[in-house]
Write a protein that holds these residues in place. Structure first.
Motif, PDB file in Angstrom:
ATOM      1  N   TYR A 135       0.853  -1.190   0.000  1.00  0.00           N
ATOM      2  CA  TYR A 135       0.000   0.000   0.000  1.00  0.00           C
ATOM      3  C   TYR A 135       0.891   1.243   0.000  1.00  0.00           C
ATOM      4  O   TYR A 135       1.973   1.232   0.595  1.00  0.00           O
ATOM      5  CB  TYR A 135      -0.898   0.036   1.238  1.00  0.00           C
ATOM      6  CG  TYR A 135      -1.830  -1.138   1.358  1.00  0.00           C
ATOM      7  CD1 TYR A 135      -3.125  -1.083   0.839  1.00  0.00           C
ATOM      8  CD2 TYR A 135      -1.423  -2.317   1.982  1.00  0.00           C
ATOM      9  CE1 TYR A 135      -3.990  -2.162   0.953  1.00  0.00           C
ATOM     10  CE2 TYR A 135      -2.283  -3.402   2.094  1.00  0.00           C
ATOM     11  CZ  TYR A 135      -3.552  -3.322   1.579  1.00  0.00           C
ATOM     12  OH  TYR A 135      -4.394  -4.400   1.684  1.00  0.00           O
ATOM     13  N   ARG A 145      -3.449   3.895  -2.547  1.00  0.00           N
ATOM     14  CA  ARG A 145      -3.645   2.801  -3.482  1.00  0.00           C
ATOM     15  C   ARG A 145      -2.735   1.631  -3.160  1.00  0.00           C
ATOM     16  O   ARG A 145      -1.932   1.691  -2.232  1.00  0.00           O
ATOM     17  CB  ARG A 145      -3.452   3.278  -4.923  1.00  0.00           C
ATOM     18  CG  ARG A 145      -2.160   4.029  -5.175  1.00  0.00           C
ATOM     19  CD  ARG A 145      -2.079   4.584  -6.603  1.00  0.00           C
ATOM     20  NE  ARG A 145      -3.315   5.185  -7.037  1.00  0.00           N
ATOM     21  CZ  ARG A 145      -3.798   5.074  -8.287  1.00  0.00           C
ATOM     22  NH1 ARG A 145      -3.115   4.414  -9.204  1.00  0.00           N
ATOM     23  NH2 ARG A 145      -4.931   5.648  -8.611  1.00  0.00           N
ATOM     24  N   ASP A 146      -2.842   0.585  -3.962  1.00  0.00           N
ATOM     25  CA  ASP A 146      -2.078  -0.628  -3.671  1.00  0.00           C
ATOM     26  C   ASP A 146      -1.490  -1.218  -4.941  1.00  0.00           C
ATOM     27  O   ASP A 146      -1.832  -0.825  -6.064  1.00  0.00           O
ATOM     28  CB  ASP A 146      -2.958  -1.663  -2.967  1.00  0.00           C
ATOM     29  CG  ASP A 146      -4.152  -2.118  -3.819  1.00  0.00           C
ATOM     30  OD1 ASP A 146      -4.498  -1.416  -4.793  1.00  0.00           O
ATOM     31  OD2 ASP A 146      -4.742  -3.164  -3.502  1.00  0.00           O
ATOM     32  N   PHE A 147      -0.593  -2.162  -4.758  1.00  0.00           N
ATOM     33  CA  PHE A 147      -0.089  -2.985  -5.860  1.00  0.00           C
ATOM     34  C   PHE A 147       0.362  -4.322  -5.297  1.00  0.00           C
ATOM     35  O   PHE A 147       0.636  -4.458  -4.104  1.00  0.00           O
ATOM     36  CB  PHE A 147       1.030  -2.291  -6.645  1.00  0.00           C
ATOM     37  CG  PHE A 147       2.286  -1.996  -5.864  1.00  0.00           C
ATOM     38  CD1 PHE A 147       3.352  -2.891  -5.832  1.00  0.00           C
ATOM     39  CD2 PHE A 147       2.426  -0.784  -5.179  1.00  0.00           C
ATOM     40  CE1 PHE A 147       4.513  -2.605  -5.134  1.00  0.00           C
ATOM     41  CE2 PHE A 147       3.586  -0.488  -4.478  1.00  0.00           C
ATOM     42  CZ  PHE A 147       4.632  -1.402  -4.450  1.00  0.00           C
ATOM     43  N   HIS A 170      -4.098  -4.786 -15.233  1.00  0.00           N
ATOM     44  CA  HIS A 170      -5.476  -5.266 -15.316  1.00  0.00           C
ATOM     45  C   HIS A 170      -6.285  -4.432 -16.302  1.00  0.00           C
ATOM     46  O   HIS A 170      -5.800  -3.459 -16.886  1.00  0.00           O
ATOM     47  CB  HIS A 170      -6.124  -5.231 -13.932  1.00  0.00           C
ATOM     48  CG  HIS A 170      -6.235  -3.856 -13.349  1.00  0.00           C
ATOM     49  ND1 HIS A 170      -7.155  -2.922 -13.774  1.00  0.00           N
ATOM     50  CD2 HIS A 170      -5.534  -3.244 -12.350  1.00  0.00           C
ATOM     51  CE1 HIS A 170      -7.039  -1.809 -13.084  1.00  0.00           C
ATOM     52  NE2 HIS A 170      -6.042  -1.963 -12.205  1.00  0.00           N
ATOM     53  N   ASP A 175      -9.602  -4.313 -10.274  1.00  0.00           N
ATOM     54  CA  ASP A 175      -8.715  -3.667  -9.319  1.00  0.00           C
ATOM     55  C   ASP A 175      -7.347  -4.351  -9.378  1.00  0.00           C
ATOM     56  O   ASP A 175      -7.120  -5.232 -10.216  1.00  0.00           O
ATOM     57  CB  ASP A 175      -9.301  -3.661  -7.902  1.00  0.00           C
ATOM     58  CG  ASP A 175      -9.502  -5.059  -7.328  1.00  0.00           C
ATOM     59  OD1 ASP A 175      -8.890  -6.026  -7.834  1.00  0.00           O
ATOM     60  OD2 ASP A 175     -10.267  -5.189  -6.347  1.00  0.00           O
ATOM     61  N   ALA A 176      -6.449  -3.948  -8.482  1.00  0.00           N
ATOM     62  CA  ALA A 176      -5.072  -4.440  -8.560  1.00  0.00           C
ATOM     63  C   ALA A 176      -4.951  -5.932  -8.311  1.00  0.00           C
ATOM     64  O   ALA A 176      -3.955  -6.551  -8.684  1.00  0.00           O
ATOM     65  CB  ALA A 176      -4.189  -3.670  -7.570  1.00  0.00           C
ATOM     66  N   LEU A 207      -2.369  -0.843  -9.486  1.00  0.00           N
ATOM     67  CA  LEU A 207      -3.700  -0.325  -9.793  1.00  0.00           C
ATOM     68  C   LEU A 207      -3.600   0.535 -11.047  1.00  0.00           C
ATOM     69  O   LEU A 207      -2.748   1.421 -11.146  1.00  0.00           O
ATOM     70  CB  LEU A 207      -4.224   0.503  -8.621  1.00  0.00           C
ATOM     71  CG  LEU A 207      -5.664   1.000  -8.739  1.00  0.00           C
ATOM     72  CD1 LEU A 207      -6.647  -0.167  -8.712  1.00  0.00           C
ATOM     73  CD2 LEU A 207      -5.981   1.980  -7.607  1.00  0.00           C
ATOM     74  N   TYR A 209      -5.406   2.926 -12.584  1.00  0.00           N
ATOM     75  CA  TYR A 209      -6.161   4.151 -12.822  1.00  0.00           C
ATOM     76  C   TYR A 209      -5.340   5.373 -12.449  1.00  0.00           C
ATOM     77  O   TYR A 209      -5.055   5.608 -11.276  1.00  0.00           O
ATOM     78  CB  TYR A 209      -7.468   4.140 -12.030  1.00  0.00           C
ATOM     79  CG  TYR A 209      -8.302   2.915 -12.313  1.00  0.00           C
ATOM     80  CD1 TYR A 209      -8.919   2.754 -13.549  1.00  0.00           C
ATOM     81  CD2 TYR A 209      -8.438   1.910 -11.364  1.00  0.00           C
ATOM     82  CE1 TYR A 209      -9.653   1.625 -13.838  1.00  0.00           C
ATOM     83  CE2 TYR A 209      -9.179   0.780 -11.634  1.00  0.00           C
ATOM     84  CZ  TYR A 209      -9.786   0.627 -12.872  1.00  0.00           C
ATOM     85  OH  TYR A 209     -10.504  -0.504 -13.158  1.00  0.00           O
ATOM     86  N   PRO A 212      -8.896   8.021 -11.277  1.00  0.00           N
ATOM     87  CA  PRO A 212      -9.850   7.052 -10.726  1.00  0.00           C
ATOM     88  C   PRO A 212     -11.305   7.351 -11.063  1.00  0.00           C
ATOM     89  O   PRO A 212     -12.138   6.439 -11.079  1.00  0.00           O
ATOM     90  CB  PRO A 212      -9.609   7.154  -9.210  1.00  0.00           C
ATOM     91  CG  PRO A 212      -8.214   7.653  -9.078  1.00  0.00           C
ATOM     92  CD  PRO A 212      -8.007   8.574 -10.236  1.00  0.00           C
TER      93      PRO A 212
END
Length: 375
Positions: A135, A145-147, A170, A175-176, A207, A209, A212
């Protein structure tokens, strides 16, 4: 207020459906030995119920005297299928099935039709890599956000061995977690590495975007060109200035463009092309699966593409299903690349805009990466 009421009514309908399914002991889905699948839903007051299954036309279900609607498919190819029920026009997932296909806009249930261990996405008795979840706060996009990061079997953070990196993106509304939760990318990599068909590599799944708001429910999505362009630009900036540096600080990765690849599906395919072809100092291996949101102004989209791009690319791999609504724009892209004398591999496979196509794309793409392609 209207959206809240709709959400509340939908939630109450779902709660009642789950209660009804549980009380009646409804089994759904039921996968038979011959790979036919029976779907069931207790909805005694419904007037019309249909099955919406990934990769297939919507099919009417039949109502029994007990108020349970059902349908049995023909034998299905071994794979993982998303599906939902349309109950009097309202989409809902299967209340008897705890396995969910996550999506920001189109949540579905999932059914697994097993197959032989030779299928690349099977969970087999091989050494497994590890999927890590990170995160961070993005200064570029202005959100939290995350990955995800896959490290291959045998990876040792304290060791000396370094690995090439694949950025795997994606599609729109995912989502991620999509490539691990739905695409089964970790199992594909485990199996290909165990079979020595793929190089051990680190895979980064961010992620996708940069704007978003593009994925807001009821919004214009990829149809708004200004929003789409902002989404691609900010995504690329966040990837190159935030995600990639974090990965390089945290993991044992090889430096240089020859050790860096990027690919993705649908919107992620367009982002892979936009990022990779405009950043050839950073990427030598580029792929795109069923690219969506490209537009057809390729000169403008790839305005930083150097004249010698064909000589600098180790791999440019573009695939699309022949039943996909995006096949036309992907064919136009191939023609444009030919006109620029940029060597690439164009792949057309059976299938539409589905995960069944993209799992196979990834399984075909991974073995091509980080290989000596000089011969």
């Amino acid at each position: 207020m209207k959206d809240f009421r709709s959400l509340f009514i939908g939630l109450m309908v779902l709660i009642l459906a789950i209660d009804s399914q549980a009380r009646q002991g409804v089994v759904s889905p039921e996968v038979h030995r011959d790979r036919r699948v029976t779907f069931r839903l207790a909805a005694p007051n419904a007037q019309k119920v249909q099955l919406a299954r990934e990769g297939a036309e919507t099919m009417p279900m039949n109502k029994g005297s007990d108020g349970i609607w059902s349908i049995t498919t023909d034998p299905l190819e071994p794979d993982v299928y998303g599906y939902s029920f349309l109950v009097d026009g309202v989409n809902q997932f299967d209340p008897s099935n705890p396995v969910i296909k996550n999506n920001l806009l189109f949540t579905q249930s999932q059914v697994y039709v097993p197959g032989p261990d030779t299928l690349p996405w099977q969970l087999n008795d091989v050494q497994h890599g590890i999927v890590h979840h990170h995160y961070y706060t993005s200064a570029v996009v202005g959100d939290k956000r995350d990955f995800y990061v896959y490290t291959p079997p045998g990876y040792d953070s304290a060791g000396k061995e370094k690995y090439p990196v694949l950025f795997l993106l994606h599609g729109f509304s995912d989502d991620a977690s999509a490539w691990t939760a739905v695409g089964r990318a970790q199992f594909i990599l485990d199996n290909l590495i165990a079979q020595k068909k793929g190089k051990p590599m680190i895979v980064v799944m961010p992620l996708g975007y940069g704007a978003p708001e593009i994925v807001e429910r009821g919004g214009p999505g990829l149809q708004d060109r200004t929003l789409r362009d902002r989404n691609y630009l900010r995504f690329r900036e966040a990837l190159m200035k935030e995600v990639a540096p974090q990965v390089e600080r945290t993991y044992r990765v090889l430096a240089g463009r020859d050790a860096r690849a990027i690919t993705g599906l649908s919107m992620g395919g367009a982002e892979s092309l936009f990022t990779g072809l405009n950043e050839l100092d950073d990427f030598a291996w580029i792929g795109a699966f069923s690219s969506g949101g490209l537009g057809d102004d390729f000169d403008n989209m790839f305005d930083n593409l150097p004249a010698n791009a064909g000589d600098r690319l180790r791999l440019l791999w573009i695939s699309c299903g022949t039943d996909d609504h995006l096949i036309t724009v992907n064919r136009k892209l191939n023609i444009w690349l030919d006109s620029r004398k940029i060597r690439h591999t164009a792949v057309e496979t059976p299938g539409g805009h589905t995960w069944m196509v993209w799992r196979r794309n990834l399984a075909a793409f991974i073995p091509l990466l980080f290989q000596d392609r000089s011969h």
